[in-house]
Design a protein around this motif. Structure first.
Motif, PDB file in Angstrom:
ATOM      1  N   UNK A  66      69.314 111.833  30.133  1.00 14.48           N
ATOM      2  CA  UNK A  66      69.282 112.698  28.956  1.00 14.48           C
ATOM      3  C   UNK A  66      67.990 112.549  28.180  1.00 14.48           C
ATOM      4  N   UNK A  67      67.278 111.467  28.414  1.00 10.45           N
ATOM      5  CA  UNK A  67      66.014 111.237  27.718  1.00 10.45           C
ATOM      6  C   UNK A  67      64.914 112.167  28.206  1.00 10.45           C
ATOM      7  N   UNK A  68      65.159 112.897  29.282  1.00 11.87           N
ATOM      8  CA  UNK A  68      64.139 113.827  29.782  1.00 11.87           C
ATOM      9  C   UNK A  68      63.723 114.804  28.704  1.00 11.87           C
ATOM     10  N   UNK A  69      64.685 115.271  27.905  1.00 12.10           N
ATOM     11  CA  UNK A  69      64.345 116.220  26.843  1.00 12.10           C
ATOM     12  C   UNK A  69      63.443 115.568  25.798  1.00 12.10           C
ATOM     13  N   UNK A  70      63.652 114.285  25.503  1.00  8.59           N
ATOM     14  CA  UNK A  70      62.794 113.567  24.569  1.00  8.59           C
ATOM     15  C   UNK A  70      61.363 113.518  25.094  1.00  8.59           C
ATOM     16  N   UNK A  71      61.232 113.286  26.382  1.00 12.04           N
ATOM     17  CA  UNK A  71      59.905 113.123  26.966  1.00 12.04           C
ATOM     18  C   UNK A  71      59.092 114.416  26.927  1.00 12.04           C
ATOM     19  N   UNK A  72      59.746 115.534  26.713  1.00 21.28           N
ATOM     20  CA  UNK A  72      59.045 116.810  26.619  1.00 21.28           C
ATOM     21  C   UNK A  72      58.504 117.059  25.214  1.00 21.28           C
ATOM     22  N   UNK A  73      58.864 116.216  24.255  1.00 21.77           N
ATOM     23  CA  UNK A  73      58.411 116.340  22.872  1.00 21.77           C
ATOM     24  C   UNK A  73      57.224 115.425  22.614  1.00 21.77           C
ATOM     25  N   UNK A  74      56.630 115.554  21.428  1.00 22.93           N
ATOM     26  CA  UNK A  74      55.484 114.718  21.066  1.00 22.93           C
ATOM     27  C   UNK A  74      55.835 113.227  21.117  1.00 22.93           C
ATOM     28  N   UNK A 105      67.836 107.326  39.232  1.00 25.95           N
ATOM     29  CA  UNK A 105      67.405 105.932  39.136  1.00 25.95           C
ATOM     30  C   UNK A 105      65.941 105.796  38.738  1.00 25.95           C
ATOM     31  N   UNK A 106      65.131 106.856  38.891  1.00 24.80           N
ATOM     32  CA  UNK A 106      63.738 106.786  38.469  1.00 24.80           C
ATOM     33  C   UNK A 106      63.634 106.613  36.957  1.00 24.80           C
ATOM     34  N   UNK A 107      64.585 107.179  36.226  1.00 23.89           N
ATOM     35  CA  UNK A 107      64.572 107.019  34.771  1.00 23.89           C
ATOM     36  C   UNK A 107      64.751 105.559  34.377  1.00 23.89           C
ATOM     37  N   UNK A 108      65.505 104.831  35.164  1.00 24.13           N
ATOM     38  CA  UNK A 108      65.690 103.412  34.903  1.00 24.13           C
ATOM     39  C   UNK A 108      64.541 102.596  35.490  1.00 24.13           C
ATOM     40  N   UNK A 109      64.250 102.782  36.757  1.00 29.63           N
ATOM     41  CA  UNK A 109      63.263 101.942  37.440  1.00 29.63           C
ATOM     42  C   UNK A 109      61.832 102.190  36.995  1.00 29.63           C
ATOM     43  N   UNK A 110      61.465 103.452  36.767  1.00 30.22           N
ATOM     44  CA  UNK A 110      60.076 103.775  36.435  1.00 30.22           C
ATOM     45  C   UNK A 110      59.820 103.928  34.943  1.00 30.22           C
ATOM     46  N   UNK A 111      60.809 104.424  34.213  1.00 30.36           N
ATOM     47  CA  UNK A 111      60.607 104.708  32.789  1.00 30.36           C
ATOM     48  C   UNK A 111      61.346 103.747  31.868  1.00 30.36           C
ATOM     49  N   UNK A 112      62.166 102.865  32.413  1.00 31.32           N
ATOM     50  CA  UNK A 112      62.861 101.876  31.600  1.00 31.32           C
ATOM     51  C   UNK A 112      63.903 102.472  30.672  1.00 31.32           C
ATOM     52  N   UNK A 113      64.577 103.542  31.096  1.00 31.40           N
ATOM     53  CA  UNK A 113      65.542 104.222  30.240  1.00 31.40           C
ATOM     54  C   UNK A 113      66.945 104.076  30.803  1.00 31.40           C
TER      55      UNK A 113
END
Length: 132
Positions: A66-74, A105-113
Motif C-alpha cells: 500500500x506504500x506504493x501510493x506514498x512513493x508516488x508523492x513528494x 516481497x520487493x517492498x519488504x526486501x528492497x524498500x524496507x516496507x
C-alpha cells in the motif's frame, strides 16, 4: 471515551509499521514528528522500538505494498533519495523497481516496507537509542 461525551467511540486497531533497518526506522520516526508538528503544538521527539518476534508472529509480517501510493508523492521521493543514499553508502546501487508491478516481497526486501496487523506483546519490544 463515553465519560468525556463521545458515545460513538469505537476501539480501533492500527497496524504497526516495520522495517528491517534502524536507519529507515529513524527516517520514518523523524518524518512522523515533523508531520505531527504541523497539527499539534508542543515538542515531540522521534522514538524507535526494536521488535524481536517469535517465528509464529514473524510469519504474520506482510510487505506494505500500500506504500506504493506514498512513493508516488513528494514524501516518497524524499524517502527513495534517502534509501538510495543508504544503498550507496554500503556499496550498492538503488534497485530499479516498478512500483505498480513489483512483486510484493520487493517492498519488504528492497524498500524496507512492512507491517503487522496486530498488537505486539511488550516482551518483544525494546527502546532503541537515538543514534543511527
Amino acid at each position: 471515551m463515553a465519560t468525556i461525551g463521545d458515545d460513538g467511540y469505537t476501539d480501533t486497531t492500527e497496524p504497526v509499521f516495520l522495517t528491517q533497518s534502524k536507519a529507515l526506522a529513524w527516517y520514518w520516526a523523524r518524518q512522523t514528528v515533523r508531520n505531527r508538528s504541523v497539527r499539534f503544538e508542543g515538542k515531540e521527539e522521534p522514538v524507535v522500538f526494536a521488535v524481536q518476534l517469535p517465528e509464529n508472529l514473524n510469519a504474520e509480517i506482510r510487505p506494505d505494498v500500500g506504500a506504493a501510493s506514498l512513493l508516488l508523492l513528494e514524501a516518497g521521493e524524499h524517502y527513495l533519495a534517502y534509501l538510495a543514499e543508504i544503498y550507496q553508502d554500503n556499496g550498492f546501487n538503488l534497485p530499479v523497481i516498478d512500483l505498480m508491478k513489483a512483486d510484493r516481497m520487493e517492498y519488504l526486501k528492497l524498500l524496507g516496507m512492512a507491517y503487522i496487523d496486530r498488537d505486539i506483546p511488550a516482551n518483544h519490544v525494546s527502546l532503541v537509542s537515538n543514534t543511527i
